[in-house]
Design an enzyme around this catalytic site. Sequence first.
Site, PDB file in Angstrom:
ATOM      1  N   ASN A 133     -22.302 -23.436  15.521  1.00 39.09           N
ATOM      2  CA  ASN A 133     -21.551 -23.684  14.394  1.00 39.09           C
ATOM      3  C   ASN A 133     -22.217 -22.756  13.200  1.00 39.09           C
ATOM      4  O   ASN A 133     -23.614 -22.242  13.085  1.00 39.09           O
ATOM      5  CB  ASN A 133     -21.605 -25.197  13.800  1.00 39.09           C
ATOM      6  CG  ASN A 133     -23.178 -25.680  14.132  1.00 39.09           C
ATOM      7  OD1 ASN A 133     -23.773 -25.399  14.954  1.00 39.09           O
ATOM      8  ND2 ASN A 133     -23.642 -26.674  13.409  1.00 39.09           N
ATOM      9  N   GLU A 157     -22.170 -22.847   8.969  1.00 39.42           N
ATOM     10  CA  GLU A 157     -21.663 -23.656   7.877  1.00 39.42           C
ATOM     11  C   GLU A 157     -21.841 -22.869   6.835  1.00 39.42           C
ATOM     12  O   GLU A 157     -22.229 -21.634   6.687  1.00 39.42           O
ATOM     13  CB  GLU A 157     -22.906 -24.686   7.902  1.00 39.42           C
ATOM     14  CG  GLU A 157     -22.863 -25.713   8.776  1.00 39.42           C
ATOM     15  CD  GLU A 157     -23.775 -27.017   8.849  1.00 39.42           C
ATOM     16  OE1 GLU A 157     -24.506 -27.183   7.884  1.00 39.42           O
ATOM     17  OE2 GLU A 157     -23.602 -27.874   9.564  1.00 39.42           O
ATOM     18  N   ASN A 158     -21.407 -23.348   5.544  1.00 37.95           N
ATOM     19  CA  ASN A 158     -21.222 -22.634   4.310  1.00 37.95           C
ATOM     20  C   ASN A 158     -21.571 -23.529   3.258  1.00 37.95           C
ATOM     21  O   ASN A 158     -21.067 -24.665   3.292  1.00 37.95           O
ATOM     22  CB  ASN A 158     -19.739 -22.177   4.177  1.00 37.95           C
ATOM     23  CG  ASN A 158     -19.368 -21.209   3.330  1.00 37.95           C
ATOM     24  OD1 ASN A 158     -19.516 -21.561   2.018  1.00 37.95           O
ATOM     25  ND2 ASN A 158     -19.224 -19.894   3.461  1.00 37.95           N
ATOM     26  N   ALA A 159     -22.001 -23.003   1.848  1.00 34.71           N
ATOM     27  CA  ALA A 159     -22.240 -23.970   0.996  1.00 34.71           C
ATOM     28  C   ALA A 159     -21.007 -24.620   0.560  1.00 34.71           C
ATOM     29  O   ALA A 159     -21.010 -25.745  -0.232  1.00 34.71           O
ATOM     30  CB  ALA A 159     -22.915 -22.949  -0.086  1.00 34.71           C
ATOM     31  N   TYR A 218     -18.363 -26.435   1.848  1.00 39.13           N
ATOM     32  CA  TYR A 218     -18.557 -27.041   3.348  1.00 39.13           C
ATOM     33  C   TYR A 218     -17.211 -26.738   4.176  1.00 39.13           C
ATOM     34  O   TYR A 218     -17.527 -26.294   5.413  1.00 39.13           O
ATOM     35  CB  TYR A 218     -18.727 -28.668   3.379  1.00 39.13           C
ATOM     36  CG  TYR A 218     -19.922 -29.030   2.786  1.00 39.13           C
ATOM     37  CD1 TYR A 218     -21.097 -27.973   2.649  1.00 39.13           C
ATOM     38  CD2 TYR A 218     -20.355 -30.445   2.635  1.00 39.13           C
ATOM     39  CE1 TYR A 218     -22.130 -28.592   1.974  1.00 39.13           C
ATOM     40  CE2 TYR A 218     -21.469 -30.784   2.106  1.00 39.13           C
ATOM     41  CZ  TYR A 218     -22.565 -29.924   1.630  1.00 39.13           C
ATOM     42  OH  TYR A 218     -23.717 -30.163   1.176  1.00 39.13           O
ATOM     43  N   CYS A 255     -16.834 -24.861  13.475  1.00 45.18           N
ATOM     44  CA  CYS A 255     -17.570 -25.643  14.628  1.00 45.18           C
ATOM     45  C   CYS A 255     -17.901 -24.233  15.524  1.00 45.18           C
ATOM     46  O   CYS A 255     -17.364 -23.283  15.666  1.00 45.18           O
ATOM     47  CB  CYS A 255     -16.733 -26.287  15.215  1.00 45.18           C
ATOM     48  SG  CYS A 255     -16.370 -27.942  14.175  1.00 45.18           S
ATOM     49  N   GLU A 296     -17.337 -24.382  18.877  1.00 43.98           N
ATOM     50  CA  GLU A 296     -16.342 -24.378  19.877  1.00 43.98           C
ATOM     51  C   GLU A 296     -15.362 -23.350  19.390  1.00 43.98           C
ATOM     52  O   GLU A 296     -15.058 -22.304  20.172  1.00 43.98           O
ATOM     53  CB  GLU A 296     -15.803 -25.699  20.342  1.00 43.98           C
ATOM     54  CG  GLU A 296     -16.816 -26.839  20.937  1.00 43.98           C
ATOM     55  CD  GLU A 296     -17.469 -27.598  19.685  1.00 43.98           C
ATOM     56  OE1 GLU A 296     -17.584 -27.112  18.493  1.00 43.98           O
ATOM     57  OE2 GLU A 296     -17.614 -28.695  20.200  1.00 43.98           O
ATOM     58  N   CYS A 350     -14.928 -31.887  18.146  1.00 42.11           N
ATOM     59  CA  CYS A 350     -13.914 -32.741  17.089  1.00 42.11           C
ATOM     60  C   CYS A 350     -12.645 -32.401  17.427  1.00 42.11           C
ATOM     61  O   CYS A 350     -12.103 -31.607  18.222  1.00 42.11           O
ATOM     62  CB  CYS A 350     -14.461 -32.112  15.876  1.00 42.11           C
ATOM     63  SG  CYS A 350     -13.652 -30.497  15.388  1.00 42.11           S
ATOM     64  N   CYS A 352     -11.267 -28.686  16.960  1.00 45.98           N
ATOM     65  CA  CYS A 352     -11.609 -27.940  18.317  1.00 45.98           C
ATOM     66  C   CYS A 352     -11.142 -28.353  19.429  1.00 45.98           C
ATOM     67  O   CYS A 352     -10.540 -27.347  20.480  1.00 45.98           O
ATOM     68  CB  CYS A 352     -13.299 -27.986  18.679  1.00 45.98           C
ATOM     69  SG  CYS A 352     -14.081 -27.244  17.120  1.00 45.98           S
TER      70      CYS A 352
HETATM   71  N1  THU Z   1     -20.017 -29.300  14.764  1.00 49.58           N
HETATM   72  C1  THU Z   1     -19.401 -28.588  15.810  1.00 49.58           C
HETATM   73  O1  THU Z   1     -19.778 -27.321  15.677  1.00 49.58           O
HETATM   74  N2  THU Z   1     -18.732 -28.788  16.611  1.00 49.58           N
HETATM   75  C2  THU Z   1     -17.812 -30.150  16.831  1.00 49.58           C
HETATM   76  O2  THU Z   1     -17.267 -30.359  17.742  1.00 49.58           O
HETATM   77  C3  THU Z   1     -18.444 -31.223  15.852  1.00 49.58           C
HETATM   78  C4  THU Z   1     -19.275 -30.560  14.725  1.00 49.58           C
HETATM   79  C5  THU Z   1     -20.560 -29.135  13.383  1.00 49.58           C
HETATM   80  C6  THU Z   1     -19.770 -28.753  12.415  1.00 49.58           C
HETATM   81  C7  THU Z   1     -21.204 -28.930  11.439  1.00 49.58           C
HETATM   82  O3  THU Z   1     -21.624 -27.618  11.276  1.00 49.58           O
HETATM   83  C8  THU Z   1     -22.006 -29.783  11.987  1.00 49.58           C
HETATM   84  O4  THU Z   1     -21.615 -29.776  13.399  1.00 49.58           O
HETATM   85  C9  THU Z   1     -21.914 -31.266  11.500  1.00 49.58           C
HETATM   86  O5  THU Z   1     -20.591 -31.701  11.453  1.00 49.58           O
END
Ligand code: THU
Length: 160
Positions: free
Chosen positions: A62, A64-66, A68, A73, A75, A112, A115
């Site tokens: 995953n 992330e970014n400031a 959000y 993700c 996947e 999620c 994904c």
């Molecule tokens: N996240 C994933 O990488 N995969 C998922 O299927 C669920 C959530 C990440 C997104 C975010 O960076 C962090 O987990 C918290 O939600």
Amino acid sequence: MKFLEIKTQIKQFDNIDELPQADTELVMMARAAAEKSYSPYSNFKVGTALLLENGEIVTGNNQENAAYPSGLCAERTAIFWANSQYPDVPVIKMAITAIKNGKILPSPVAPCGSCRQVMIETENRFNTEIETILDSSGEIWVADKAKDFLPLFFEGKDLE
Ligand code: THU
């Protein structure tokens, strides 16, 4: 009115030692990928390892970014990369791991909804199934295909 019953099945293994050797290796690669996640906002590290039909293994985590919603993700990071580099090669297997506070989660975490939708698009694109291994420090869950996680999916046919 009648009920439409939807059944789905997931294999449960007591721990990682029960998996076939090749699957254990894929899980180990997902764990290593999770360690390299960029997740300073959630501190929730997710890693994915994909096995392609040509034997190639692609990993992702995953990002992330400031701002959000601009993050992605693990996947989808891995699948989009695999599909962009190998547009003609199906993804046949996928392992997913999540790490919180330096520890692999004690029970499996499912991908999620977004994904799942992307995993299913990849199944449909290549007309194959993606066997999906959900890792944890305890039980390991294995689904034969992404559609087992999202039986009511949206697909290209719906647009016709
Ligand atoms: N996240 C994933 O990488 N995969 C998922 O299927 C669920 C959530 C990440 C997104 C975010 O960076 C962090 O987990 C918290 O939600």
